[in-house]
Design a protein around this motif. Sequence first.
Motif, PDB file in Angstrom:
ATOM      1  N   LEU A   1     -12.435   2.057  -6.258  1.00 56.52           N
ATOM      2  CA  LEU A   1     -11.013   2.253  -6.506  1.00 56.52           C
ATOM      3  C   LEU A   1     -10.765   3.264  -7.622  1.00 56.52           C
ATOM      4  CD1 LEU A   1      -9.729  -1.430  -6.318  1.00 56.52           C
ATOM      5  CD2 LEU A   1      -9.330   0.396  -4.652  1.00 56.52           C
ATOM      6  N   ALA A   2     -11.549   3.178  -8.675  1.00 52.26           N
ATOM      7  CA  ALA A   2     -11.323   4.027  -9.852  1.00 52.26           C
ATOM      8  C   ALA A   2     -11.697   5.485  -9.614  1.00 52.26           C
ATOM      9  CB  ALA A   2     -12.106   3.477 -11.046  1.00 52.26           C
ATOM     10  N   THR A   3     -12.426   5.761  -8.542  1.00 48.53           N
ATOM     11  CA  THR A   3     -12.872   7.134  -8.292  1.00 48.53           C
ATOM     12  C   THR A   3     -12.152   7.786  -7.110  1.00 48.53           C
ATOM     13  OG1 THR A   3     -14.716   6.341  -6.930  1.00 48.53           O
ATOM     14  CG2 THR A   3     -15.159   6.722  -9.279  1.00 48.53           C
TER      15      THR A   3
ATOM     16  N   ALA B   1       1.545   1.631  -3.158  1.00 51.39           N
ATOM     17  CA  ALA B   1       0.182   1.187  -2.864  1.00 51.39           C
ATOM     18  C   ALA B   1      -0.742   1.482  -4.046  1.00 51.39           C
ATOM     19  CB  ALA B   1      -0.340   1.860  -1.594  1.00 51.39           C
ATOM     20  N   ARG B   2      -0.589   2.653  -4.632  1.00 48.73           N
ATOM     21  CA  ARG B   2      -1.422   3.034  -5.778  1.00 48.73           C
ATOM     22  C   ARG B   2      -1.243   2.050  -6.924  1.00 48.73           C
ATOM     23  NH1 ARG B   2      -1.468   5.280 -10.644  1.00 48.73           N
ATOM     24  NH2 ARG B   2       0.785   5.454 -10.760  1.00 48.73           N
ATOM     25  N   LEU B   3      -0.007   1.694  -7.209  1.00 49.92           N
ATOM     26  CA  LEU B   3       0.245   0.757  -8.308  1.00 49.92           C
ATOM     27  C   LEU B   3      -0.413  -0.599  -8.040  1.00 49.92           C
ATOM     28  CD1 LEU B   3       3.948   1.670  -9.129  1.00 49.92           C
ATOM     29  CD2 LEU B   3       1.889   2.258 -10.446  1.00 49.92           C
ATOM     30  N   GLY B   4      -0.364  -1.058  -6.797  1.00 51.80           N
ATOM     31  CA  GLY B   4      -1.050  -2.295  -6.439  1.00 51.80           C
ATOM     32  C   GLY B   4      -2.556  -2.177  -6.579  1.00 51.80           C
ATOM     33  N   LEU B   5      -3.109  -1.030  -6.173  1.00 56.17           N
ATOM     34  CA  LEU B   5      -4.551  -0.809  -6.280  1.00 56.17           C
ATOM     35  C   LEU B   5      -4.993  -0.692  -7.739  1.00 56.17           C
ATOM     36  CD1 LEU B   5      -5.111   1.637  -3.291  1.00 56.17           C
ATOM     37  CD2 LEU B   5      -5.785  -0.784  -3.438  1.00 56.17           C
ATOM     38  N   VAL B   6      -4.159  -0.119  -8.584  1.00 56.88           N
ATOM     39  CA  VAL B   6      -4.480  -0.037 -10.013  1.00 56.88           C
ATOM     40  C   VAL B   6      -4.509  -1.446 -10.611  1.00 56.88           C
ATOM     41  CG1 VAL B   6      -3.599   0.729 -12.268  1.00 56.88           C
ATOM     42  CG2 VAL B   6      -3.710   2.335 -10.350  1.00 56.88           C
TER      43      VAL B   6
ATOM     44  N   ALA C   1      -4.751  11.485   0.610  1.00 58.02           N
ATOM     45  CA  ALA C   1      -4.501  10.170   0.019  1.00 58.02           C
ATOM     46  C   ALA C   1      -4.571   9.077   1.087  1.00 58.02           C
ATOM     47  CB  ALA C   1      -3.154  10.155  -0.685  1.00 58.02           C
ATOM     48  N   LEU C   2      -3.962   9.312   2.256  1.00 55.36           N
ATOM     49  CA  LEU C   2      -4.032   8.322   3.339  1.00 55.36           C
ATOM     50  C   LEU C   2      -5.476   8.108   3.792  1.00 55.36           C
ATOM     51  CD1 LEU C   2      -1.000   9.065   5.709  1.00 55.36           C
ATOM     52  CD2 LEU C   2      -1.356   7.075   4.250  1.00 55.36           C
ATOM     53  N   THR C   3      -6.243   9.187   3.884  1.00 53.52           N
ATOM     54  CA  THR C   3      -7.642   9.080   4.289  1.00 53.52           C
ATOM     55  C   THR C   3      -8.435   8.285   3.262  1.00 53.52           C
ATOM     56  OG1 THR C   3      -7.497  11.150   5.512  1.00 53.52           O
ATOM     57  CG2 THR C   3      -9.707  10.417   4.883  1.00 53.52           C
ATOM     58  N   SER C   4      -8.143   8.494   1.988  1.00 53.40           N
ATOM     59  CA  SER C   4      -8.812   7.747   0.932  1.00 53.40           C
ATOM     60  C   SER C   4      -8.497   6.255   1.026  1.00 53.40           C
ATOM     61  CB  SER C   4      -8.407   8.295  -0.438  1.00 53.40           C
ATOM     62  OG  SER C   4      -9.096   7.626  -1.464  1.00 53.40           O
ATOM     63  N   VAL C   5      -7.228   5.935   1.269  1.00 50.15           N
ATOM     64  CA  VAL C   5      -6.842   4.535   1.436  1.00 50.15           C
ATOM     65  C   VAL C   5      -7.567   3.944   2.641  1.00 50.15           C
ATOM     66  CG1 VAL C   5      -4.933   2.977   2.032  1.00 50.15           C
ATOM     67  CG2 VAL C   5      -4.596   4.756   0.304  1.00 50.15           C
TER      68      VAL C   5
END
Length: 179
Positions: A34-36, A142-147, A53-57
Motif C-alpha cells: 500500500l505504501a509504495t 479510496a486513497r484515504l481509506g487505504l491510507v 491509479a485504477l490499475t494500481s488499485v
Amino acid sequence: MNVKLKLPFVGEFGGTWAPQRAEAEAAWELYVELATRITYVELRPGEGLVREALTSVYSLFGTTRDILRRYGPAVSPADRAGELTFGTLALTVLNLSLRPMLARWHPRLLAWEDRRPDDVSKMDHENAWDQIGELRAKLEEARLGLVQLADVLAKVAGAAPLVVDPRLLSNPEKERGGG
C-alpha cells in the motif's frame, strides 16, 4: 487494538483486533504494498493518469490473494470467527469498497479511452472526459481509506511509518524563495 476505517461504499467499519504473529507478518507485507503505490499519494488534478491509479488499485487484489494464500488460515483463524482479523479486514476493503468502485469506473474509463483520437495524448484525452472530476474524487476517497488501512497495518506489524507526511519535509526550493 481498536480499528476504525471510513471506506467508500461501506462507511465506517471496524472493531477490536487482537492480531496474532502471522497477521502481523501479513500486515507488514500488505502495508509495504500500500505504501509504495500510486494510490497512497494524492493524485492532484492534472497530475498523472487516472488509468494508472485504477490499475494500481486493481493490482491490490492479486497481491492480497497472494498474501492470504501464503499465510493461510492463520490470518483468519476459525476460533475467531465473527471477529476482526487480517483476513476479514483485507477482504472487506477489497470486496466491499474497492471492487464496487472498480466495477463502476473501469468500464466507463475504458469506453472513453477507446474513443481517443491518435493525435491526442492519453493525458489530454483523459482530462477532457466529462466524468474525470468525479472519478478523481472517488479515487481520493479510496486513497484515504487505504491510507487509514496502511496506518493500522503498520501499527499491527510494529513498524514505524515508511511514508513521511510531505508537509514535514524541508523544501529547498521554498527555502531559496522559489515557491
